[in-house]
Design a protein around this motif. Sequence first.
Motif, short mmCIF file in Angstrom:
data_model
loop_
_atom_site.label_atom_id
_atom_site.label_comp_id
_atom_site.label_asym_id
_atom_site.label_seq_id
_atom_site.Cartn_x
_atom_site.Cartn_y
_atom_site.Cartn_z
N THR A 185 64.45 23.13 -50.32
CA THR A 185 63.35 22.19 -50.54
C THR A 185 62.63 21.94 -49.21
N LEU A 186 61.48 21.34 -49.30
CA LEU A 186 60.69 21.11 -48.11
C LEU A 186 61.26 19.97 -47.28
N ASN A 187 61.53 20.26 -46.01
CA ASN A 187 61.96 19.24 -45.07
C ASN A 187 60.71 18.64 -44.45
N GLU A 188 60.40 17.42 -44.81
CA GLU A 188 59.15 16.81 -44.36
C GLU A 188 59.12 16.59 -42.85
N ALA A 189 60.31 16.45 -42.24
CA ALA A 189 60.34 16.22 -40.79
C ALA A 189 59.93 17.47 -40.03
N ASN A 191 58.55 20.25 -41.77
CA ASN A 191 57.56 20.97 -42.58
C ASN A 191 58.00 22.40 -42.88
N LYS A 192 59.34 22.57 -43.01
CA LYS A 192 59.90 23.87 -43.33
C LYS A 192 60.85 23.74 -44.52
N MET A 193 61.06 24.84 -45.20
CA MET A 193 62.00 24.86 -46.31
C MET A 193 63.43 24.89 -45.76
#
Length: 297
Positions: A185-189, A191-193
């Motif tokens: 899933t997208l790691n918002e911190a 901005n990578k999967m």
Amino acid sequence: MYWIGNSDYGWTVPETELESVLEHIYYTVYPHRLGGCDFDVEELAFQLVSQRVHEWRASFGSTANSVLIAFFASTPEYKTQEAREEYAEEQLEECRFVYEDPDNEEQPGAFLSEYILRIFASHLTAIAGQVRVDSLVEFGKPGYQTALALSAVAAERALILVKNCLLVDSNPSDNSGKNHKIIQTLNEATNKMSHTGTAFSSGNWETDTMAYMDSIKDLPYERIQEILARAEEYMKHPRNNRAAQRMYLVPALQSLQSTNAPAFEDASFFRRRNIIILCSFNLRSPLLTYTLFPSPL
């Protein structure tokens, strides 16, 4: 693992506490050895133990995933992803997955569902046949609050992953023997999967684990014994092999003591020897032996 599984430390074990426990274990196994035993946090032995604890804890998450996917694969009505999502959503309602009979208002059977028992059985298998240090077992225990809580929270996580279409089938030959894989899933911190948001970790699951532990502490002694008896049926080692498992360590220790090892006068050698001992006798988990204890069943 026996001690941790019965402790109040769901995810974070204080370093000083772990040091003390390791010393208790060592001096119980080797009561007549001269010299000191160094389990300082900076020493390799302590680091190996910490790594093994991490692996033990992570195994609850992977076991829960494998058991759930195997159940789906063996049940025709759950062949489709839609059916699996519906099942997961239903089981998550009021934590139905925890109970043997969630529709029975009088005796639902908390922590007696087959799903929970199969996950918990992996812990019993891990501690079967290992040395037990009675001085570390408090009166009134074992209650298995940490091991049972990790089983429950791992089951909840797996169901949430299925509900969100993040836990899917995988060919074991293409995935290191695993029957499942977790979608990133997208790691918002960053901005990578990544798997950060779905990881079986303290950051994601410590609060829920402590909540389960509070419920488990309220279970009567008879319920704990029933959980143990039923979970035994799902252990990897047959019941009639338990005596042999408990005896396994004795000849191994005698064999070690009969070797032509130098005297324990050199502290650095003593520490190296300690690490060798830690790495010697557990075929399932080669990094750690004496934080594992015998089957209580």
